[in-house]
Scaffold this motif. Structure first.
Motif, PDB file in Angstrom:
ATOM      1  N   ALA A 226     -50.148 -35.675  51.420  1.00 47.26           N
ATOM      2  CA  ALA A 226     -51.366 -35.481  52.216  1.00 47.26           C
ATOM      3  C   ALA A 226     -51.663 -33.992  52.389  1.00 47.26           C
ATOM      4  N   LEU A 227     -50.636 -33.193  52.655  1.00 49.32           N
ATOM      5  CA  LEU A 227     -50.845 -31.749  52.801  1.00 49.32           C
ATOM      6  C   LEU A 227     -51.284 -31.115  51.485  1.00 49.32           C
TER       7      LEU A 227
ATOM      8  N   ASN B 157     -43.497 -46.162  61.416  1.00 48.63           N
ATOM      9  CA  ASN B 157     -43.003 -45.924  62.775  1.00 48.63           C
ATOM     10  C   ASN B 157     -42.792 -47.231  63.531  1.00 48.63           C
TER      11      ASN B 157
ATOM     12  N   LEU C 129     -46.293 -37.380  53.559  1.00 52.43           N
ATOM     13  CA  LEU C 129     -46.737 -36.220  54.334  1.00 52.43           C
ATOM     14  C   LEU C 129     -47.012 -35.029  53.420  1.00 52.43           C
ATOM     15  N   VAL C 130     -46.092 -34.757  52.503  1.00 55.30           N
ATOM     16  CA  VAL C 130     -46.283 -33.648  51.562  1.00 55.30           C
ATOM     17  C   VAL C 130     -47.491 -33.919  50.661  1.00 55.30           C
TER      18      VAL C 130
ATOM     19  N   PHE D  17     -48.103 -44.402  57.837  1.00 58.30           N
ATOM     20  CA  PHE D  17     -47.286 -43.706  58.839  1.00 58.30           C
ATOM     21  C   PHE D  17     -47.082 -44.588  60.066  1.00 58.30           C
TER      22      PHE D  17
ATOM     23  N   THR E  88     -45.966 -43.249  45.658  1.00 56.43           N
ATOM     24  CA  THR E  88     -46.541 -43.851  46.864  1.00 56.43           C
ATOM     25  C   THR E  88     -47.576 -44.932  46.579  1.00 56.43           C
TER      26      THR E  88
ATOM     27  N   VAL F 156     -52.771 -43.448  54.175  1.00 59.75           N
ATOM     28  CA  VAL F 156     -51.547 -42.713  54.519  1.00 59.75           C
ATOM     29  C   VAL F 156     -51.308 -42.775  56.024  1.00 59.75           C
ATOM     30  N   LEU F 157     -52.364 -42.641  56.806  1.00 61.94           N
ATOM     31  CA  LEU F 157     -52.237 -42.726  58.261  1.00 61.94           C
ATOM     32  C   LEU F 157     -51.746 -44.114  58.679  1.00 61.94           C
TER      33      LEU F 157
ATOM     34  N   PHE G  81     -41.781 -41.374  54.051  1.00 65.98           N
ATOM     35  CA  PHE G  81     -42.582 -40.638  55.027  1.00 65.98           C
ATOM     36  C   PHE G  81     -42.791 -39.189  54.593  1.00 65.98           C
ATOM     37  N   ILE G  82     -41.711 -38.528  54.173  1.00 66.93           N
ATOM     38  CA  ILE G  82     -41.792 -37.124  53.760  1.00 66.93           C
ATOM     39  C   ILE G  82     -42.707 -36.965  52.543  1.00 66.93           C
TER      40      ILE G  82
END
Length: 182
Positions: free
Chosen positions: A117-118, A166, A114-115, A162, A137, A158-159, A110-111
């Motif tokens: 994507a940012l 979850n 997220l990184v 996520f 990934t 990526v969404l 997840f991290i």
């Protein structure tokens, strides 16, 4: 005592994530000479190298690092309760250690996503960390991309990943009684 617990939990979490990352980097055959890969290898080598003398690799799978990661997960559930004066159950610690490794792998995925994507919004041009994150990934995002193609140049994989992570976390927290305390 809370500060000591916090620091121990941080140390176990961090070292476990480094070990998971080492196995993951080898699994996807990421660039070994990348600065991030070199950092992971150099930080984990002092404990992994002696373990490799005892536990050999199996078909390209670094069993020594996997066993070491599991031992770190188990030790977290032995040392922290022992320091707090609570009872230590070794069988429960073995079970929780396995769950802890699995959960940390999911958190790490997840991290990194997220990184990544940012970084895709901010970083322009070549970045060695972004290259390794893409290599890490891609095995997880490729199947999603094959089902849901990019829409107007926007990659939604990526969404979706996520959301899937979850859902898996919610499912496991409902079915495994100890998942929420890890």
């Amino acid at each position: 005592m809370e500060a000591v617990n916090y620091l121990l939990k941080f140390a176990f979490d961090t070292f476990l994530m480094i070990l998971i990352m080492r196995v993951w980097l080898q699994w996807v055959r990421a660039d070994f000479y990348n600065p991030l890969s070199q950092f992971i290898v150099k930080v984990s080598n002092p404990l992994v190298t002696p373990m490799r003398r005892i536990i050999p690799s199996l078909g390209g799978l670094d069993l020594a690092t996997i066993v070491l990661a599991y031992l770190v997960g188990v030790l977290a559930f032995i040392i922290i309760p022992a320091l707090n004066g609570g009872p230590v159950d070794f069988i429960l610690a073995a079970y929780l250690g396995l769950l802890f490794v699995i959960k940390q792998a999911g958190i790490l995925l997840f991290i990194i996503m997220l990184v990544m994507a940012l970084m895709s919004w901010v970083v322009q041009g070549y970045n060695p960390t972004q290259v390794v994150f893409h290599q890490l990934t891609e095995p997880f995002l490729r199947p999603i991309r094959s089902i849901i193609p990019s829409i107007g140049g926007l990659d939604l994989s990526v969404l979706i990943a996520f959301l899937l992570l979850n859902v898996i976390n919610i499912f496991l927290s409902g079915s495994l009684p100890y998942w929420a305390i890890i």
